[in-house]
Each structure stands twice: as structure tokens, then as C-alpha cells.
Design a protein around this motif. Structure first.
Motif, mmCIF file in Angstrom:
data_model
loop_
_atom_site.group_PDB
_atom_site.id
_atom_site.type_symbol
_atom_site.label_atom_id
_atom_site.label_comp_id
_atom_site.label_asym_id
_atom_site.label_seq_id
_atom_site.Cartn_x
_atom_site.Cartn_y
_atom_site.Cartn_z
ATOM 1 N N ILE A 67 0.848 -1.009 0.016
ATOM 2 C CA ILE A 67 0.090 0.057 -0.057
ATOM 3 C C ILE A 67 0.815 1.392 -0.080
ATOM 4 C CG2 ILE A 67 -1.824 1.216 1.027
ATOM 5 C CD1 ILE A 67 -1.105 -2.154 2.513
ATOM 6 N N PRO A 68 1.545 1.684 -1.099
ATOM 7 C CA PRO A 68 2.200 3.029 -1.200
ATOM 8 C C PRO A 68 1.043 4.032 -0.983
ATOM 9 C CG PRO A 68 2.693 1.505 -3.015
ATOM 10 C CD PRO A 68 1.384 1.049 -2.352
ATOM 11 N N VAL A 69 1.397 5.059 -0.161
ATOM 12 C CA VAL A 69 0.343 6.067 0.166
ATOM 13 C C VAL A 69 0.975 7.207 -0.169
ATOM 14 C CG1 VAL A 69 -1.016 7.189 1.910
ATOM 15 C CG2 VAL A 69 -0.507 4.692 2.172
ATOM 16 N N SER A 70 0.310 8.251 -1.009
ATOM 17 C CA SER A 70 0.930 9.561 -1.270
ATOM 18 C C SER A 70 2.313 9.518 -1.609
ATOM 19 C CB SER A 70 0.585 10.510 -0.093
ATOM 20 O OG SER A 70 -0.566 10.706 0.051
ATOM 21 N N GLY A 71 2.737 8.472 -2.535
ATOM 22 C CA GLY A 71 4.020 8.210 -2.865
ATOM 23 C C GLY A 71 4.486 9.070 -4.099
ATOM 24 N N LEU A 72 5.789 9.012 -4.397
ATOM 25 C CA LEU A 72 6.639 9.608 -5.523
ATOM 26 C C LEU A 72 7.311 8.507 -6.297
ATOM 27 C CD1 LEU A 72 7.125 11.505 -2.675
ATOM 28 C CD2 LEU A 72 7.173 13.084 -4.729
ATOM 29 N N ASP A 111 -11.553 13.899 0.897
ATOM 30 C CA ASP A 111 -11.658 14.697 1.953
ATOM 31 C C ASP A 111 -10.554 14.326 3.037
ATOM 32 O OD1 ASP A 111 -14.160 15.628 1.400
ATOM 33 O OD2 ASP A 111 -15.190 13.918 2.262
ATOM 34 N N VAL A 112 -9.235 14.075 2.571
ATOM 35 C CA VAL A 112 -8.109 14.120 3.474
ATOM 36 C C VAL A 112 -7.033 14.653 2.531
ATOM 37 C CG1 VAL A 112 -8.785 12.118 4.642
ATOM 38 C CG2 VAL A 112 -7.588 11.541 2.596
ATOM 39 N N ASP A 113 -6.223 15.078 3.237
ATOM 40 C CA ASP A 113 -4.712 15.804 2.799
ATOM 41 C C ASP A 113 -3.576 14.971 2.847
ATOM 42 O OD1 ASP A 113 -3.891 16.397 5.332
ATOM 43 O OD2 ASP A 113 -5.167 18.018 5.490
ATOM 44 N N HIS A 114 -2.340 15.214 2.751
ATOM 45 C CA HIS A 114 -1.386 14.544 2.925
ATOM 46 C C HIS A 114 -0.891 14.072 4.136
ATOM 47 C CE1 HIS A 114 2.555 13.496 1.023
ATOM 48 N NE2 HIS A 114 3.115 13.717 2.164
ATOM 49 N N PRO A 155 -2.350 18.143 -7.610
ATOM 50 C CA PRO A 155 -2.114 17.327 -8.947
ATOM 51 C C PRO A 155 -0.988 16.463 -9.170
ATOM 52 C CG PRO A 155 -3.204 19.738 -9.353
ATOM 53 C CD PRO A 155 -2.687 19.350 -7.740
ATOM 54 N N GLU A 156 -0.008 16.943 -8.622
ATOM 55 C CA GLU A 156 1.537 16.220 -8.971
ATOM 56 C C GLU A 156 1.325 14.909 -8.050
ATOM 57 O OE1 GLU A 156 5.129 15.553 -10.313
ATOM 58 O OE2 GLU A 156 3.541 17.031 -11.056
ATOM 59 N N PHE A 157 0.801 14.962 -7.002
ATOM 60 C CA PHE A 157 0.671 13.383 -6.183
ATOM 61 C C PHE A 157 -0.316 12.605 -6.724
ATOM 62 C CE2 PHE A 157 2.979 15.793 -2.661
ATOM 63 C CZ PHE A 157 3.777 14.747 -2.208
ATOM 64 N N ALA A 158 -1.443 13.212 -7.327
ATOM 65 C CA ALA A 158 -2.505 12.434 -8.163
ATOM 66 C C ALA A 158 -1.967 11.864 -9.158
ATOM 67 C CB ALA A 158 -3.785 13.161 -8.523
ATOM 68 N N ASP A 159 -0.855 12.537 -9.906
ATOM 69 C CA ASP A 159 -0.589 11.870 -11.350
ATOM 70 C C ASP A 159 0.459 11.103 -11.031
ATOM 71 O OD1 ASP A 159 -1.793 13.456 -12.990
ATOM 72 O OD2 ASP A 159 -0.463 14.648 -13.733
ATOM 73 N N GLN A 160 1.238 11.066 -9.835
ATOM 74 C CA GLN A 160 2.244 10.286 -9.413
ATOM 75 C C GLN A 160 1.833 8.748 -9.273
ATOM 76 O OE1 GLN A 160 5.585 10.323 -9.075
ATOM 77 N NE2 GLN A 160 6.417 12.187 -9.106
ATOM 78 N N SER A 161 0.606 8.919 -8.683
ATOM 79 C CA SER A 161 -0.148 7.726 -8.249
ATOM 80 C C SER A 161 -0.688 7.072 -9.276
ATOM 81 C CB SER A 161 -0.988 7.815 -6.902
ATOM 82 O OG SER A 161 -0.406 8.311 -5.765
ATOM 83 N N TYR A 207 -3.932 8.173 -2.420
ATOM 84 C CA TYR A 207 -3.492 9.401 -2.031
ATOM 85 C C TYR A 207 -4.825 10.138 -1.558
ATOM 86 C CZ TYR A 207 -5.520 10.552 -6.655
ATOM 87 O OH TYR A 207 -6.348 10.662 -7.662
ATOM 88 N N GLY A 208 -4.787 11.142 -1.044
ATOM 89 C CA GLY A 208 -5.718 12.043 -0.743
ATOM 90 C C GLY A 208 -6.389 12.990 -1.861
ATOM 91 N N MET A 209 -7.600 13.013 -1.744
ATOM 92 C CA MET A 209 -7.980 14.074 -2.917
ATOM 93 C C MET A 209 -7.710 15.615 -2.588
ATOM 94 S SD MET A 209 -11.224 11.969 -4.037
ATOM 95 C CE MET A 209 -11.717 12.955 -5.416
ATOM 96 N N ASN A 210 -7.271 15.844 -1.330
ATOM 97 C CA ASN A 210 -6.983 17.175 -1.010
ATOM 98 C C ASN A 210 -5.406 17.396 -1.065
ATOM 99 O OD1 ASN A 210 -9.423 17.856 -0.689
ATOM 100 N ND2 ASN A 210 -9.497 17.700 1.458
ATOM 101 N N GLU A 211 -4.791 16.715 -2.126
ATOM 102 C CA GLU A 211 -3.344 16.819 -2.300
ATOM 103 C C GLU A 211 -3.137 17.557 -3.700
ATOM 104 O OE1 GLU A 211 -0.569 13.898 -0.695
ATOM 105 O OE2 GLU A 211 -2.367 12.498 -0.858
#
Length: 295
Positions: free
Chosen positions: A183-188, A268-271, A241-247, A235-239
Motif C-alpha cells: 500500500i504505497p500512500v501519497s508516494g513519489l 476529504d483528506v490531505d497529505h 495534482p502532482e501527487f495524484a498523477d504520480q499515483s 492518495y488524498g483528494m486534497n493533495e
């Protein structure tokens, strides 16, 4: 990639994790840029295990104080119980963050029949990121050895932010059959994106060395090692666009290989509170991790 920055400064802003939260208004953040981080670490501190209610065994895999794994095993836990490994974040360079600060994960999952292993590692600029990946793989060897001795039915590797990157590298490079998923969370996952940013100053990466340690450059290894693993990329939807794209990009690359990979944007969650909320058994990501582990 669906989003492209117009400048290096804009890319820096994309990776400024606190600035994308909806929990704190912009004026408050300008007055106190660390308010969200302080809130995060205060909550982690409140969830420290100080009463011995969940026994902890420390595994060392090197000489450094950071080369340790803290394994939390509830009393009377069945020997075949799954083990959830968590690798902390901090952009591979934040020295005040240590693995044992994340006992909140043990509090979240141990009551439901899971052993939790918090894996530490040395940081840049003391070591290179390539060496860091090797360290984490050695730490995982130690966890798997522990799991085999217990008779665990499976090890699952997770991590947050920089730890999300490291967990993804473990999934690619480790061939241990006992590792059943991750489970990679908000990863790069394409580290080249960080080369022009200020984050790279203590990392000393160039395009070539960044690509060498990028999960998106490990597709042959994923194909070899992850055919029977389940991967949840989230990833959190309150992060940004870059984090969304990475995932999204890693998930699509793995699906193209036929790997059982699922992308989960969490509303409804951030980083930061994407990790904080794991303490709630009704939190979407908590429930999905339970499901991944067959609980």
C-alpha cells in the motif's frame, strides 16, 4: 501525465504538501507555515504506546540507530497473523522523523489481529537514495525472517510520501514470496520530477540517478516479482495534482503489466490526515487495507 507544471517554482509549490490542505485557511498557513505539521506530529505523540499494552520487539539490521524495525505484536496474536510494514516519510531527508513516531499504526491495526512493523532507515545527505533503497530492502529481509519464524501467512509493505516511494521500490525489487502485497500512500514514483525542486538540494539527484531509483523505471522487476501480489496505490483528494498523477501513472503502468493494482483516491483528506485517520476502523483506507490483507 495529465498535469504539467509551467515552471520549477510551480513544481515546488506542487510538492509543498501543507499548502493543499482544506483544513487550514491560506492566511493561517502564511502566518504559521508549520501549523499542519505540528498538528500532525502532536496527534502522533498522543498515540504513542507508553503502557506496554502492545509489546514491541526491536529488530536491528545495521549499525545505525535508524537501521531498526520496531515490531508490535499484540498479546495472544495468532502465529499466522499478517504483518503490516510501515515506512515513514519526510522527503528522504527530515532527520527529526523516526520510525517509532508512527505507533499510531500499531494502535490502528494491532487490535484487529495484525502485527505492525515500523521500519527505519538512514537519510540523505548522509547516504544516497540508492543506498537508502538497499537499506530498506535489507530491513525487509529482517521482517520476512521474523515473519517466517512466526509462521505468518503474509507480509504487506506500506509507506507514506517518501515512504510510499520506498515501499513501491520494495514491491518491485524484493522477491520474497511471503510479501503478498503493498500500500504505497501519497508516494513519489518518478523521482525525476523532483530534480528541479528545492527538495533535491540534500538529495543531490540528477535525471539519471533519479530515474535509477524511480519505481516507474522498475517495470521488469514488477513483472517478475508482483504477478501474485495485490497492490493498493492511494492518495488524498486534497493533495496536489502532482501527487495524484504520480499515483495514477504507477497504477496504470502496473495494470498494463497485468498486475493486480488498484488506485484509490481518498475523499476529504490531505497529505497528513490520510495517515492520521487510519486510527479510525471506519475510515475508507483503513477498511481497504483490512480487505487487502484478507481480514
Amino acid at each position: 501525465m495529465s498535469w504539467t507544471p509551467k515552471s520549477d517554482e510551480e513544481l515546488d509549490y506542487q510538492y509543498a504538501c501543507s499548502k493543499w490542505t482544506k483544513r487550514v485557511d491560506a492566511e493561517t498557513l502564511r502566518a504559521d507555515p508549520d501549523v499542519l505539521l505540528n498538528t500532525h506530529f502532536d496527534l502522533l505523540k498522543k498515540n504513542e504506546i507508553t503502557d506496554g499494552s502492545i509489546p514491541c520487539e526491536v529488530l536491528s539490521y545495521g549499525e545505525s540507530d535508524r537501521q531498526k524495525v520496531a515490531v508490535y505484536v499484540p498479546k495472544n496474536l495468532p502465529k499466522d497473523a499478517p504483518i503490516l510494514v510501515f515506512i515513514h516519510g519526510g522527503y528522504w531527508q527530515t532527520h527529526f522523523i523516526t520510525h517509532d513516531m508512527y505507533e499510531i499504526l500499531a494502535r490502528a491495526f494491532a487490535p484487529f489481529g495484525v502485527a505492525v512493523a515500523l521500519l527505519g532507515y538512514n537519510l540523505c545527505p548522509d547516504i544516497t537514495m540508492a543506498t537508502m533503497v538497499d537499506e530498506v530492502l535489507t530491513g525487509m529481509d529482517k521482517v520476512v525472517e521474523f515473519a517466517e519464524k512466526r509462521g505468518s501467512r503474509g507480509v504487506y509493505v506500506s509507506g507514506h510520501s517518501a515512504g510510499g516511494h520506498l515501499s513501491a521500490m520494495v514491491l518491485a525489487k524484493s522477491s520474497h514470496q511471503l510479501i503478498k502485497g503493498g500500500i504505497p500512500v501519497s508516494g513519489l514514483f518518478d523521482v525525476r520530477r523532483l530534480v528541479p525542486t528545492t527538495i533535491n538540494k540534500p538529495l543531490y539527484l540528477n535525471d539519471d540517478t533519479a530515474w535509477e531509483v524511480s519505481p516507474l523505471n522498475q517495470l521488469d522487476s514488477y513483472k517478475k516479482n508482483c504477478a501474485d501480489r495485490k497492490i493498493l496505490i492511494t492518495y488524498g483528494m486534497n493533495e496536489s495534482p502532482e501527487f495524484a498523477d504520480q499515483s495514477s501513472n504507477l497504477n496504470q503502468a502496473l495494470k498494463n503489466l497485468g498486475i493486480d493494482s488498484v488506485l484509490l483516491p481518498v475523499p476529504d483528506v490531505d497529505h497528513f490526515n490520510i495517515i492520521e485517520n487510519l486510527i479510525d476502523p471506519e475510515f475508507l483506507l483503513t477498511k481497504e487495507i483490512f480487505k487487502l490483507m484478507g481480514l
